[in-house]
Design an enzyme around this catalytic site. Structure first.
Site, short mmCIF file in Angstrom:
data_model
loop_
_atom_site.label_atom_id
_atom_site.label_comp_id
_atom_site.label_asym_id
_atom_site.label_seq_id
_atom_site.Cartn_x
_atom_site.Cartn_y
_atom_site.Cartn_z
N SER A 107 0.80 -1.23 0.00
CA SER A 107 0.00 0.00 0.00
C SER A 107 0.83 1.28 0.00
CB SER A 107 -0.96 0.01 1.20
OG SER A 107 -0.26 0.08 2.42
N LYS A 150 -6.60 3.61 8.68
CA LYS A 150 -5.65 4.56 8.09
C LYS A 150 -6.22 5.98 8.09
CE LYS A 150 -3.39 1.14 5.13
NZ LYS A 150 -3.16 0.68 3.74
#
Length: 205
Positions: A107, A150
């Protein structure tokens, strides 16, 4: 027992969360990561030093993240053909601080490409921009996991704008409204979408 001496009785220290940096420097970009205890911000730092084209990656990164770094280098060379000679005339160092903590996963691809683009163009990006997403060799931004954690970490750290993969838009329903209300969330399909909005795609590239 009072509020001041409560930590002494509980044998606990206050939890310290990362905050975005105040200054922006070319080659340094704010990323987002998932951890077993929630999300966190992290920084991708890049630097050229005089050399012969070697690439050094540090910060206790796993194999998947190292592969993401290799993809990022190839992709940036393709995006900026006129500046790609800098990779041949210099050594490149990619570092993710907090070297004591293992880091892995794809990611950070979007952050790696953006950091290298910032380094190559000499244009800094505000630390209040953060991003997460896997990047393919074709420049596609692919979906990732742990988006709610996140985004919560981004909001807590003082981030203002977050780039996410468009395929992760459906995951926004799992994000608390108070987090979404304090962030500008921009879904993207291509890494070029990110670079244009950050003014990193220069005409001479």
């Amino acid at each position: 027992m009072t509020g001041e001496n409560l930590p002494d009785f509980l044998d606990m220290n206050p939890m310290i969360h990362n905050r975005v940096r105040d200054s922006a420097n070319p080659g340094v970009i704010t990323g987002l990561a998932w951890t077993p205890v929630g999300g966190t911000i992290l920084y991708i730092e890049t630097m050229f030093t005089k050399g012969s084209g070697k690439v050094q990656v540090t910060g206790q990164l796993g194999d998947v993240m190292k592969e993401s770094a290799q993809i990022a280098v190839s992709l940036v060379k393709n995006l900026y053909p006129k500046q790609s000679r800098l990779f041949e005339e210099n050594d490149l160092h990619i570092h993710v601080p907090d070297g004591a903590t293992p880091k892995d996963g794809p990611s950070a691809g979007i952050t790696l490409v953006t950091a290298l683009s910032s380094l190559l163009t000499g244009r800094s990006v505000s630390p209040h921009y953060a991003m997460t997403g896997e990047v393919s060799l074709q420049g596609n931004v692919n979906p990732i996991g742990g988006l709610p954690e996140k985004l919560m970490a981004a909001q807590r750290a003082g981030v203002e704008t977050v780039f996410i993969p468009r395929d992760n838009e459906q995951d926004l329903r799992d994000v608390a409204d108070e987090v979404k209300d304090q962030l500008q969330i921009i879904p993207v399909e291509k890494i070029s979408d990110v670079l244009r909005q950050l003014d990193l795609l220069v005409e001479s590239a």
